[in-house]
Design a protein around this motif. Sequence first.
Motif, PDB file in Angstrom:
ATOM      1  N   LEU B  40      26.766  60.038  31.284  1.00 49.65           N
ATOM      2  CA  LEU B  40      26.411  60.000  29.782  1.00 49.65           C
ATOM      3  C   LEU B  40      25.199  59.468  29.318  1.00 49.65           C
ATOM      4  O   LEU B  40      24.656  58.439  29.268  1.00 49.65           O
ATOM      5  CB  LEU B  40      27.589  59.124  29.019  1.00 49.65           C
ATOM      6  N   ASP B 179      28.851  65.767  25.219  1.00 56.13           N
ATOM      7  CA  ASP B 179      30.008  64.695  25.027  1.00 56.13           C
ATOM      8  C   ASP B 179      29.704  64.107  23.955  1.00 56.13           C
ATOM      9  O   ASP B 179      29.066  63.404  23.764  1.00 56.13           O
ATOM     10  CB  ASP B 179      30.462  63.885  26.308  1.00 56.13           C
ATOM     11  N   HIS B 290      36.800  62.125  23.308  1.00 57.05           N
ATOM     12  CA  HIS B 290      35.479  62.531  23.974  1.00 57.05           C
ATOM     13  C   HIS B 290      35.483  64.071  23.730  1.00 57.05           C
ATOM     14  O   HIS B 290      36.088  64.935  24.236  1.00 57.05           O
ATOM     15  CB  HIS B 290      35.501  62.422  25.396  1.00 57.05           C
ATOM     16  N   LEU B 292      33.962  67.804  23.861  1.00 56.89           N
ATOM     17  CA  LEU B 292      33.184  68.617  24.738  1.00 56.89           C
ATOM     18  C   LEU B 292      32.916  69.762  24.183  1.00 56.89           C
ATOM     19  O   LEU B 292      33.697  70.682  23.612  1.00 56.89           O
ATOM     20  CB  LEU B 292      34.079  68.482  26.002  1.00 56.89           C
TER      21      LEU B 292
END
Lengths: 331, 331
Positions: B40, B179, B290, B292
Amino acid sequence: MTEILRASASACSNIAFIKYWGKQDFDLNVPLNDSLSMNLSAAVTTTTVEWDSSLSQDEIYLDGERILDGRGVRVSRFLDRIREQWYRMSARVASVNSFPAGTGVASSASGFAALATAAIGAFHEGLPDEVEMTRWARRGSGSACRSIQAGFVEWTAGSEDQSSFSRQFCPQDHWDLCDLIVLVSRKSKAISSSDGHRLAIAHPFMEARQEVLPARILALKGALANRDFRTFGELVEHEALEVQAIMMSGRPAALYMQPETLRVIHGLRRWRNEDGLPVYFTLDAGPNVHVLCEGREADQVLERLQQLVPGVEILVNRPGPAATLHQNHLL
Amino acid sequence: MTEILRASASACSNIAFIKYWGKQDFDLNVPLNDSLSMNLSAAVTTTTVEWDSSLSQDEIYLDGERILDGRGVRVSRFLDRIREQWYRMSARVASVNSFPAGTGVASSASGFAALATAAIGAFHEGLPDEVEMTRWARRGSGSACRSIQAGFVEWTAGSEDQSSFSRQFCPQDHWDLCDLIVLVSRKSKAISSSDGHRLAIAHPFMEARQEVLPARILALKGALANRDFRTFGELVEHEALEVQAIMMSGRPAALYMQPETLRVIHGLRRWRNEDGLPVYFTLDAGPNVHVLCEGREADQVLERLQQLVPGVEILVNRPGPAATLHQNHLL
């Protein structure tokens, strides 16, 4: 000459403490596992059936309106089973619910229990015995099986039509248990219960669930017999989360919980952990939360719920009566 | 004479597409199953380690403050492992996160990857090879294993310390995957990840999960290699819901989702089903979602999320770099 046979019946819906999820037989609704429930006093369906030899086809009325969609077909298919056994007449069927339609409270349990009772009661000299009546209700809708007897009811899964039936586990006055149904959403579900039962069969966790269930059912019966609310609540909550877990981890995912569902769940877990308030929950295949408490806490729990989710309708239930024939005909 | 050895390193946190849940070895963090993640880019820890022969005990600073609680003990226990292997000196450790502390983004992955890199880099002529470094990071915190290499990383579970390590599966520039972490809640969790791993071991569904995982991992690797976002998203979402399902159906129940978690999940499923927007989600052991999507949709998804949950902080990540030594010392 026209022959008319008429009867009316009322039956409660029920809430399962051990759930019915997954079927051995999809036509006759023979379930994978035993289940255990309480009748819901505030969720009642009343149905009148009029077998009429002059009718060319069934006429179905729900809450005053003629039904021409899949719900009507399902009722007619159930009447076909009865026609196979007894007279071959068409019927006029009228049905009303004591609770607002489309609230997300499964009306198929109360609906098919009342329908079976009225439809068979109309041409049967006294009803068949209760256990036989639970088989009839089950053929219409699985969970209707548990709505024939009063109070707390156990449905033995069995292995085929004859061995799958319900019996009362405790009478209605055994325990002043309340189920406050928080009506979070009235929207129809993205995945129906029927589809859910099918998905369950293919779910990799179902085998493990079947293995742990017998011990859980035994423990729950003990807690119910002893009115041990904390043990009862822990078991019921765990069972509810396990079934939701299986639903939401299937493919496709059946994610029935809504934001408000979790608001209620986290709220009552907080009341329990921080304030010591004895309150638990269960869920069905939908977003509504069934908040469980003993009668002496009901007013306090209702008040807290009204503050937590203002404006949301709440249905207060106690253990409900058996399905019964009566003379308050709708037709 | 006082000897001082100093090094600094930075490392990203990572999000697992196939999760690490349940351990074979609780001391060395050897997991039950292989996992697969992306680094990340917006969640980075920078750490300086100063081994100092004049120190009588470790001194740990996090975001500028001396740490005297369990977090410090955990760092010292990790340094003990390094001391067993190399010099026996105490250390001064300073660490800062690029993301606000206590946001619910696991900083143990980035934290222990940076710590291992700095602590070993300080007295090692060049670092040990990357695979060996992933073993070191893993001993500090399991998921830190996947933060050593850049981009998309696979952690092979193995069966003991030596066979449990990570390798890059695809480089950082392989796919412009985003993300968007929706920071739903900063509250500490009722059940820690460590306790969660322990509960997982006893969970009746874990055996079935282990059986289905190899095929899922293979399918996910195929989707990742081919940048097939829809297949990728379906698999990742199913995996996320499966792990949440196991968490919430354990005893005690780890119910990490909050109302806002479900608001985001239902929202993006609606965008996907009704508007055809290619967007999926995953979750960790916490309430944050999260979200996506591919880079070309990132702006639109961010805007929709800001409208769906106004005021909630969102962290935008792309595939992040490897853990690296550098000269920007904090001490």
